[in-house]
Design a protein around this motif. Structure first.
Motif, short mmCIF file in Angstrom:
data_model
loop_
_atom_site.label_atom_id
_atom_site.label_comp_id
_atom_site.label_asym_id
_atom_site.label_seq_id
_atom_site.Cartn_x
_atom_site.Cartn_y
_atom_site.Cartn_z
N ALA A 111 0.84 -1.21 0.00
CA ALA A 111 0.00 0.00 0.00
C ALA A 111 0.87 1.26 0.00
O ALA A 111 0.69 2.16 -0.82
CB ALA A 111 -0.92 0.00 1.21
N VAL A 112 1.84 1.31 0.91
CA VAL A 112 2.60 2.55 1.07
C VAL A 112 3.52 2.75 -0.14
O VAL A 112 3.70 3.87 -0.62
CB VAL A 112 3.39 2.54 2.40
N ARG A 113 4.07 1.64 -0.67
CA ARG A 113 4.95 1.75 -1.85
C ARG A 113 4.20 2.40 -3.02
O ARG A 113 4.76 3.19 -3.75
CB ARG A 113 5.44 0.33 -2.23
N SER A 114 2.91 2.03 -3.15
CA SER A 114 2.19 2.52 -4.32
C SER A 114 1.87 4.02 -4.23
O SER A 114 1.46 4.61 -5.23
CB SER A 114 0.92 1.70 -4.57
N VAL A 115 2.08 4.62 -3.06
CA VAL A 115 1.81 6.07 -2.98
C VAL A 115 3.09 6.88 -2.76
O VAL A 115 3.03 8.11 -2.65
CB VAL A 115 0.80 6.39 -1.84
N ALA A 116 4.24 6.20 -2.69
CA ALA A 116 5.49 6.93 -2.46
C ALA A 116 6.01 7.50 -3.79
O ALA A 116 6.31 6.74 -4.71
CB ALA A 116 6.52 6.00 -1.83
N ALA A 117 6.08 8.82 -3.86
CA ALA A 117 6.52 9.46 -5.11
C ALA A 117 8.04 9.32 -5.26
O ALA A 117 8.75 9.00 -4.31
CB ALA A 117 6.15 10.93 -5.06
N PHE A 127 -8.64 6.78 9.08
CA PHE A 127 -8.27 6.89 7.67
C PHE A 127 -8.21 5.48 7.10
O PHE A 127 -7.14 4.87 7.04
CB PHE A 127 -6.89 7.55 7.51
N PRO A 128 -9.36 4.90 6.73
CA PRO A 128 -9.35 3.50 6.27
C PRO A 128 -8.47 3.32 5.02
O PRO A 128 -8.67 4.00 4.02
CB PRO A 128 -10.81 3.21 5.95
N ILE A 129 -7.50 2.44 5.14
CA ILE A 129 -6.53 2.25 4.04
C ILE A 129 -7.18 1.49 2.89
O ILE A 129 -8.22 0.83 3.08
CB ILE A 129 -5.27 1.51 4.56
N ALA A 140 -3.83 8.18 0.99
CA ALA A 140 -2.57 8.85 1.29
C ALA A 140 -2.75 10.38 1.21
O ALA A 140 -2.26 11.12 2.07
CB ALA A 140 -1.49 8.40 0.31
N ARG A 141 -3.49 10.80 0.19
CA ARG A 141 -3.71 12.25 0.03
C ARG A 141 -4.45 12.80 1.23
O ARG A 141 -4.10 13.83 1.79
CB ARG A 141 -4.57 12.48 -1.22
N ARG A 142 -5.48 12.06 1.65
CA ARG A 142 -6.29 12.50 2.80
C ARG A 142 -5.42 12.63 4.03
O ARG A 142 -5.49 13.59 4.77
CB ARG A 142 -7.37 11.45 3.09
#
Ligand code: F6P
Length: 480
Positions: free
Chosen positions: A30-36, A223-225, A442-444
């Motif tokens: 999950a976190v990898r897919s939002v890391a720029a 913040f439901p992932i 992630a944005r939220r």
């Protein structure tokens, strides 16, 4: 990029033969897919990571390895995090062990992570700490670098105040968390449990979404992932043919599917028991019904995991022995290794029902991945009411995994469900996940962190009482 992700595991780890592979677990994907591009990531490279490795760029991320000695892997990771916090935070579904040496190790490793963050974080940057391994890190980072915005997100449930009160280091853990500007949980229940704990154990009430600790305002919310919905939708579409082939190979007219890390919180034995009884009673036909369970082993020698593996395997052997088919195969196919995403999407797409029955679970991303792959609007989700995902996926057949009869009824309802009802339920769930995918999550979180940190700076300048701050469920200026 001024974002620093801090998590126990780096997104990649080393295998025993020195290969670099993607680290296990939903957190990393999950976190990898939002890391720029350019995001910093502070974490551990796994048990086989070479020690003393310098920071380096991998897949456009700047990785900063934190070394753990064997004694710290035992005390911090296997001990405090996974033998104590894990069962405690999942409502004690298993006996909780407790050793003071684990606590010392946990504190020491959290300090080490904080020191690495303090070393690499850009001035005024944003730090996003993840999960139960690092609950002391927010305060430890703040003590070193008050210029940073600090967010903490807990991926697993937060226990009720009575359970939290049993932890001898409860105050230190809560204080550690309250070092953050923003604390995010998966669900409103977790927020309520946290609020009850801070009130009872620190005399620190939450007013609306705000509390204050040592003059420092802290914002707390759910913040439901989620998952990368577009990515899983594409995988599902690409897997349509492979899915048909899987069904043909199994000769299945009814196919149930489960995939979990082999963990005692996942309710694997509960679902197998339900399936086995339905075969015993002749309510499902073992010649044409299959249950495929993927369960890669997890957390090797942590107490409870070996026993769970033995129990799962014994149960599968007994079901298969009892209901062996003419060709020698059994109705349960057990895959005890990781599936890649394409293979997983094919199983999701092939299944009549995906069975997700944890006894407790922060969210459970399997449920969401399944729904995202079903652009054919087919397939039924059998979902535990104790998974965070149940709050969003009301098109699922919700079950109490402790209630064997209810589980059996759900299995039967899934195979008997008319196609128009399947389609209606699936389409409701697909709308729900499209509305909250991992990018929005992630944005939220990061937008809220930015907003609340600004409130903090204004408040600090004014030296006003933080509790007088707005009690809004959506923070100032934030678009949902
Ligand atoms: O969410 C629970 C968690 O610990 C995550 O951090 C990770 O995604 C997963 O379980 C894998 O566990 P481990 O890091 O212990 O292999």
């Amino acid at each position: 990029m001024d974002l620093v992700i801090v998590a126990n595991r780096l997104p990649v780890e080393f295998t025993a033969d020195g290969q670099m592979v993607v680290s296990p677990g939903g957190l990393v994907s999950a976190v990898r897919s939002v890391a720029a591009v350019g995001t910093h990531w502070v974490g551990w490279g796994g048990e086989h990571a070479p020690r003393g490795t310098k920071s380096r760029v991998v897949d456009n991320l700047v990785l900063h390895p934190v070394d753990l000695a064997a004694s710290e892997v035992a005390g911090f990771y296997k001990g405090f995090a996974n033998s104590l916090l894990w069962p405690l935070f999942h409502g004690r579904v298993r006996h909780v062990e407790l050793r003071r040496s684990w606590w010392r190790s946990y504190r020491q490793v959290n300090e080490r992570f904080a020191a690495e963050v303090a070393r690499v974080a850009p001035l005024g940057g944003t730090v996003w700490v993840h999960d139960y391994h690092l609950l002391l890190a927010p305060a430890a980072i703040r003590a070193r670098r008050p210029d940073l915005r600090i967010g903490l997100f807990l991926h697993i449930p937060f226990p009720n105040a009575q359970l939290m009160a049993t932890l001898p280091w409860r105050r230190e853990v809560l204080e550690g968390m309250l070092g953050a500007d923003l604390i995010g949980f998966q669900a409103d229940d977790d927020v309520a449990n946290f609020a009850a704990s801070t009130e009872r154990l620190l005399r620190n009430p939450l007013r609306g979404h705000w509390t204050t600790r040592r003059g420092h305002p802290v914002h707390v919310d759910a913040f439901p992932i989620s998952i990368d919905v577009g990515h899983w939708d594409d995988l599902g579409n690409a897997a349509a043919d492979r899915a048909l082939a899987l069904r043909e190979q199994l000769g299945a007219t009814a196919l149930f599917f489960g995939v979990d890390r082999l963990d005692y919180t996942k309710g694997i034995t509960q679902r197998l028991r339900a399936f086995g009884e339905l075969l015993d009673q002749g309510r499902l036909d073992p010649r044409t019904t299959s249950f495929v369970q993927v369960a890669p082993p997890s957390r090797g020698d942590v107490p409870g995991y070996g026993e769970e593996k033995e129990e799962v395997e014994a149960m599968i052997a007994s079901i298969n022995d009892m209901h062996r088919r003419d060709d020698g195969s059994g109705p349960v196919l057990y895959i005890d290794e990781n599936c890649d995403e394409a293979q997983l999407a094919a199983w999701y797409r092939a299944a009549d029902a995906v069975v997700v029955t944890p006894l407790a679970d922060g969210m459970n991303l399997v449920a969401k991945e399944f729904v995202a792959t079903r652009s054919d609007n087919n397939g039924v989700l059998i979902l535990s009411e104790f998974a965070g995902a149940a709050n969003e996926l009301d098109g699922a057949l919700l079950v109490n995994p402790y209630d064997l009869d209810a589980m059996k009824s759900a299995f039967l309802a899934a195979v008997e469900m008319p196609s128009d009802e399947r389609a209606r339920r699936m389409s409701t769930m697909r709308t729900a996940i499209r509305d909250n995918d991992v990018h929005r999550w992630a944005r939220r979180f990061l937008t809220r962190l930015d907003t609340v940190s600004r409130v903090r700076s204004v408040d600090t300048r004014r030296r006003g009482a933080p509790l007088a701050m707005p009690d809004q469920s959506t923070a100032v200026g934030e678009r949902q």
